[in-house]
Design an enzyme around this catalytic site. Structure first.
Site, PDB file in Angstrom:
ATOM      1  N   GLY A  56     -47.061 -10.903 -14.944  1.00 59.49           N
ATOM      2  CA  GLY A  56     -46.393  -9.972 -14.043  1.00 59.49           C
ATOM      3  C   GLY A  56     -45.434  -9.112 -14.835  1.00 59.49           C
ATOM      4  N   CYS A  83     -48.664 -15.761 -19.434  1.00 60.58           N
ATOM      5  CA  CYS A  83     -47.605 -14.800 -19.759  1.00 60.58           C
ATOM      6  C   CYS A  83     -46.365 -15.038 -18.888  1.00 60.58           C
ATOM      7  CB  CYS A  83     -48.164 -13.376 -19.653  1.00 60.58           C
ATOM      8  SG  CYS A  83     -47.121 -12.177 -20.488  1.00 60.58           S
ATOM      9  N   TYR A  84     -46.081 -14.182 -17.918  1.00 61.07           N
ATOM     10  CA  TYR A  84     -44.925 -14.421 -17.046  1.00 61.07           C
ATOM     11  C   TYR A  84     -45.007 -15.820 -16.420  1.00 61.07           C
ATOM     12  CZ  TYR A  84     -41.635 -13.839 -13.158  1.00 61.07           C
ATOM     13  OH  TYR A  84     -40.599 -13.995 -12.286  1.00 61.07           O
ATOM     14  N   HIS A 170     -53.430 -13.191 -22.641  1.00 59.89           N
ATOM     15  CA  HIS A 170     -54.183 -13.014 -21.392  1.00 59.89           C
ATOM     16  C   HIS A 170     -55.648 -13.440 -21.564  1.00 59.89           C
ATOM     17  CE1 HIS A 170     -51.160 -10.930 -18.920  1.00 59.89           C
ATOM     18  NE2 HIS A 170     -50.659 -10.604 -20.110  1.00 59.89           N
ATOM     19  N   ASP A 228     -71.890  -2.274   1.349  1.00 59.07           N
ATOM     20  CA  ASP A 228     -71.199  -3.346   2.061  1.00 59.07           C
ATOM     21  C   ASP A 228     -71.748  -3.566   3.467  1.00 59.07           C
ATOM     22  OD1 ASP A 228     -69.787  -3.032  -0.234  1.00 59.07           O
ATOM     23  OD2 ASP A 228     -68.055  -2.078   0.701  1.00 59.07           O
ATOM     24  N   LYS A 369     -67.028  -6.745  -5.312  1.00 61.60           N
ATOM     25  CA  LYS A 369     -68.158  -5.829  -5.143  1.00 61.60           C
ATOM     26  C   LYS A 369     -69.427  -6.315  -5.858  1.00 61.60           C
ATOM     27  CE  LYS A 369     -69.391  -1.691  -3.617  1.00 61.60           C
ATOM     28  NZ  LYS A 369     -68.995  -1.103  -2.341  1.00 61.60           N
TER      29      LYS A 369
END
Ligand code: XMP
Length: 513
Positions: A56, A83-84, A170, A228, A369
């Site tokens: 974040g 990370c955060y 990450h 969709d 998606k």
């Protein structure tokens, strides 16, 4: 939907939170993104096997930095902080992060220091992606350092007694070359998940749930022809057969032969009853004389709702309304940023009013998606539908600049179809994210044979983008552009000049209106 197991991802506002979910799901682990401060009840559900704290933009030292519900630290479930998220772990267990002098951004190599289950099969060195200001300088009990970066910074930590891990880098981004395996190690080795989430299992589960929810009642589904809504209809058709009524509203603003294509496609699906309403006269009547883009959108939204409501009232005994809502829309409304600015007010067509008094059923609301595309493929839908570029709800009305008439839409449809043909033929359709033609409200002089012409101008647009928030024009080869332009100017009587839009977003937008 009742899943056998899930990993919960708490969103602390990272740009890449969704990628964590994507990577895990790619490896067969079902996961959900939850707000960082989700309550205990929603977090510790029986199927939750582990928790990931996302990165974040905040620093744990800031006064209002987001912190999780303290119940997180009860030791009940394994935790991986990224990370955060790692800094939150450090702060809680007494190894606080310190503000870095310059931070660490970009590629780095790290050395894996112990034989942790987390590092299974990863060797002793890994290329990773770093993006942080703060970092943990001194790791003290009960935490231990389990990896260091090549510039000597703490790259990963583990708790000595609990299954709690933190990584400074990450693992979800593609530059972390073996990040997917690391996430799989966490889900499988640390959390004990089986990882049997596949699109086959999704279809099976969704079918069972749809049947249980719907019983012997009826469902109405609006089918636009996009990916969709088509997948939603076909999935429902498989599950409940003739209890599904699909409705396609022909607005007159669709792509070339859109209505015929839907009719043909759904005719092939056993059980699906498609009703088509030709409302194009009504749309063109309501749009007549209107040139303002926002007003066009409002009129189209309103007309769509009118038509849909009228038609819905004709179908007896319907209790449910099916919609093709996808997971990114669901996440946007729960994310740390709150209902985000990325949801556009103009995405209004298809937003049907409560007055219909129908219960919503959204079988795709847990899917990304490309998972929807995979489901569509499993259900036998062709790539021509599944790999289609997005198409805006208001359709050609926002691509016919100025007044929208049937004639101008026909003109644009013909030019657009030629551009699409040339993109498909050259292999560029799948290499650009969205392409279309815009018809301008100006005329230009040209010459054909011995005659002077004075006709319409159209603009080709093709964009590369990750998320449509920013975009750049696609560097289409000149010969593809030349062929499309030449064919349009020669084959579409009424257009004598073709231009290519080379602006990015920002400052422009993808659509012209
Ligand atoms: P813009 O023009 O905002 O487009 O850069 C970003 C993406 O959104 C689509 N778009 C719309 N979709 N209703 C929709 O359903 C709309 O009114 C609308 N306007 C733009 C656009 O096609 C692109 O994919």
């Amino acid at each position: 939907m009742k899943h056998a197991e899930r990993i919960a991802i708490l969103d602390f506002g990272s740009q890449t939170t969704q990628l964590i979910a994507r990577r895990l799901r790619d490896k067969g682990f079902y996961c959900e993104i939850l707000p960082f401060n989700v309550n205990e009840e929603l977090l510790f559900t029986p199927e939750t096997k582990g928790i990931i704290l996302s990165g974040g933009p905040a620093s744990v030292h800031e006064k209002d930095s987001p912190h999780p519900n303290p119940a997180l630290w009860s030791g009940r479930l394994p935790i991986l902080g990224i990370c955060y998220g790692m800094h939150l772990i450090g702060q809680h267990f007494g190894s606080p992060a310190v503000p870095g002098k310059q931070g660490e951004f970009g590629r780095a190599a790290i050395l894996l220091q112990s034989d942790e289950a987390m590092w299974n099969g990863l060797g002793d060195r890994m290329d990773v992606w770093m993006s942080h200001g703060d970092h943990i300088e001194h790791v003290t009990e009960p935490l231990n350092q389990i990896a260091g970066s090549d510039v000597g910074l703490v790259a990963a930590i583990a708790h000595s007694e609990q299954p709690v891990f933190g990584v400074q880098f990450h693992p979800e981004v593609s530059h972390t070359t073996r990040g997917g395996e690391l996430l799989r190690n966490f889900a499988a080795n640390v959390c004990g998940c089986r990882g049997d989430w596949t699109m086959e299992s999704f279809v099976e589960l969704a079918t069972r749930e749809i049947r249980a929810t719907v019983g012997n009642r009826k469902v109405l589904c609006a089918v636009s022809g996009g990916v969709d809504s088509t997948v939603t209809a076909v999935l429902l058709g498989r599950a409940i057969g003739e209890q599904l009524i699909s409705l396609h509203v022909d607005t007159g603003l669709g792509r070339k032969e859109e209505r015929q294509e839907i009719e043909k496609l759904l005719a092939k699906q056993e059980h699906i009853r498609l009703q088509v309403v030709d409302a194009s006269d009504e749309f063109f009547r309501n749009l007549s004389g209107v040139t303002d883009p926002e007003q066009k959108r409002k009129i189209i939204g309103r007309t769509f709702i009118d038509v849909f409501q009228r038609e819905a009232a004709r179908v007896e005994g319907v209790q449910f309304l099916a919609q093709g809502t996808l997971y990114p829309d669901v996440i946007e409304s729960v994310s740390v940023r709150g209902p985000s600015a990325t949801i556009k007010s103009h995405h209004n067509v298809g937003g049907l009013p409560d007055t219909l008094r129908l219960t919503l059923i959204e079988p795709l609301r847990e899917l990304f998606k490309d998972e929807v595309r995979a489901v569509g493929r499993l259900l036998g839908l062709p790539d021509a539908i599944l790999m289609r570029h997005p198409f805006p709800g208001p359709g050609l009305a926002v691509r016919v600049l100025g007044e929208v008439t049937r004639e101008r839409c026909d003109l644009l449809r013909r030019a657009d179809a030629i551009f699409m043909e040339e993109l498909v033929r050259s292999g560029w359709y799948s290499r650009t994210r969205q392409a279309f033609v815009v018809l301008l409200p100006v005329k230009a002089v040209g010459v054909m044979g011995d005659h002077r012409t004075y006709e319409n101008v159209c603009v080709l647009r093709a964009v590369d983008t990750d998320d449509f928030m920013t975009a750049d024009f696609t560097r289409l080869p000149y010969d593809v552009l030349a062929r499309a332009a030449n064919r349009i100017a020669n084959e579409v009587r009424g257009i004598n000049r073709v231009a290519y839009d080379i602006t990015s977003k920002p400052p422009a937008t993808v659509e012209w209106e």
